[in-house]
Design a protein around this motif. Sequence first.
Motif: not given
Length: 878
Positions: A612-616, A687-694, A710-717, A746-747
């Motif tokens: 969750a990079p947006i927390f920064d 939900e976090i699954k398959n490397g994405r936060v949905n 709605s959507g998702s953030t990948g752990l790859d940003q 990307t973020f």
Amino acid sequence: LITLISLPFFFKDKIMDIGKQELNKHLNADVDFKNLKLNFIRGFPDATLQVKDLYVAGIDDFKGDTLLKSDFIHLVINLKSLFSDTGYEVKKVEFSDTKLFAHVLKDGRVNWDIFKKDTTQIEKDTTKSNFKLNLQDVKINRTDITYLSDSGNVAAVLKNLNLALKGDFTADSTLFTTKLKVDTLDFWNGGVKFVNKVMLDVAADINAHLKQKKYSLANNTMKINAIPLTLNGWVQLEDSATVMDLTLDSKDVDFKSILSLIPAIYSKSFASLNAGGKVDLSGFVKGKIEGDSYPAFDLKLAVADGIFQYPKLPKSVQSIQFASHLTNPGGSLDKTVVDVSNLSFNMGGNPFSASGKIVTPVSDPDFDIKALGKINLGMIKDVYPLEKGTNLSGLLDVDITAKGKMSYVEKNAYESFRFGGGIKAKDVIIKSDGISQDVVVSNADMQFNDRYLNLTDLMMKIGKNDLTAAGKVENYLAYALHKKTLKGDFKVNSNYLNVNDFMPAKEKEKNDSSQMSVIKIPKNIDLTLTGNFKEFIYDKMNFNNADALLKVANGNLTIQKLNVNAFGGLMALTGHYFSENPDKPKVDFEIDLKEISFAEIFSQVKTLQKIAPIFDQAAGKFNSKLSLNTDLQQNMMPVLASILSNGSLKTSSVAFKDVNALTELAKSLKLDNLAKMALRDIALMFEIKNGRVNTEPFNIKLGDYAMNLSGSTGLDQTIDYAGKFRLPDKINAGKFQNIGFNIGGTFKKPTVKLDIMITVTSIVEEKKSEAIAKADSIKTAVMDKGREARDKALLEAQKRADAILEQAELQGERLINAAKAQGDSIVAKTSNPIARELAKKGAEELVKQAEIQAENLNKQARTEADNLLKQAESQSDF
């Protein structure tokens, strides 16, 4: 002279190629060296050969083991042999700055067994070897040797070994002049260190009968630290055995030299130490080593009335008594007897004594050990020169008794095994420049017997860190000696505990997770831990008022309860840490977070920087409930692609600063102030699954604006979101009040696209809703009018039905009344009693018939009324 100078350049490459070929032809190993120098002048009439950076490394199962690495090897070669066809004759070998690693695997294979045994492994070559040994001088300088046996759990390390050996290796008999010196020797067996930094110095003449492989010692002196010894006798090597007859001569040994075996004394002003007392040291080894059979040996050491004192210190250690005897009659090592019948001393008026004996040490160790006494740590500075800045104080009280066989412990036959006692510590203080924080043990009381160990009280401080503990463990002897399961429970409390204070300095400097490793929980520990920590610090995480109940069993940790003030709010955690497979550790947690600060949790929990990079960029607080299941890397950080998590997040208000996605959305909507607005009333499921936060669709309020996202953030940003933006009514945007958009990229580098189809769809939906509403209005009016007519018709039918029923009831009543009157008249006119009774019967029958007729009239009326109502209802339906 020109010839002697120039010829080496012609021979260098030839000898280098031949050397590498010979080594690789005969060895199952990876062998190479970097440079070779040949000189005909330095050792004239012999030639000298120098090899630099030679290494011999293992292959197959020993891959990674460097058997030998030598910076410099010096050879002296018969100069004439260089020009002959019989091969090169080597007369001297010298190794310098060498490291040797000898390794024995669990199955008994050794890494130095590198010579090819199968002739098919050697390239077919009818020529003889090009090297011949005619050695007369061997030297080894500055060499470290490490020996490791996986099968026997044995290890030895020799540091800075220097050896000089001279003699004729080609003769049948010769006198070897030997000098050996080792700076330090360390030896471990079964994980226990038996020899600690012992120095060896040997000078000996050895009469070698090379044909018979028999070596006799003569004119030899030996020193182990400061102990001067002499060995007399011989050793003979047979095909499958080693035969020996050696006797120890120790007539020059005194008590001061015996004290040199104690590393702390030998390293501290040993030369100035004054010591006295009677010493008796003797021993022999006689017999044959073959297979599991060993020679007889006997070693005695006794000290009577020993005393030592450092000249600059006020007090001495007195009344030192020591008596020990190590013996074996030969054959099995199980016949060895170790007997320390007495060890006692008096330090500053506090006596201490101990004794111990062990028999059958291999098959079933049978021991009898006692220790009793008090040690005043404050007295140590008066008898031993402590390091500058070191301060010791406090009192240790020891009382230990152990007697029995190891088999008693294994079979839980505690009635045959006696073990008990206790160790107490009071007001112990340890200060030293070598430790960063002072250690203070206010009180410690540990009592034990053959069944359990009970820590009734522990109060200690290490620097600012404090700890109190109490608990009881069972089966600890079987655990310590035979790795059986340790069971028990402990309670631990602390007002302040900073784990960072106990990390190595290098790890603290890096201050990251790269130095962490998997926490391996032993499978043979079954403990329940209850803890309360007022302030607990680990890495960058700060916790307060931590209340925990933990269970350790089968190599796993179960967190039954963990409530703590953390990240500016409250955290409750339950779950499991699995380490039974240390190559793939994992966690499975349930976490409840309340009033958590976005900024604090992001700065303290590194995983959120990926998840969750947006927390920064967030300011505010949130609540969340989530489950977390993930594999862990070897540095205890999550394997991001393996994270499985779902939960919820709620916040009443959160402000963002410099969020690129919001900034780009504001630009696209021409609303400059949008990116600076606080988000309100967010409630989302993720939900976090398959490397994405949905995230499922959720609503956001930004001042007067509203957004659904709605959507998702990948752990790859990477990010992928779709949303609807609704403008406030006061803007009068008309049909274009709803605007669709998509966020990608990307973020750090987002892309925003407005979606006009969302607006068109919204207009269509609005028109559709208006048409449906109008149709519903018309339908409602028609239905209302129909209901009014129906109700009126039903009312009229009901009135008519009621009238029919009422008329039938009146007619029935008239019939009954007329029948009664007629009957009464007949009865009145009859005077005869019999006739009168007959008249009464006739009158009753008239009334009965009248009632039947009345009931028939009512039935007909009801039928007619029901038909009338049904007809009215059917005519009013539409």
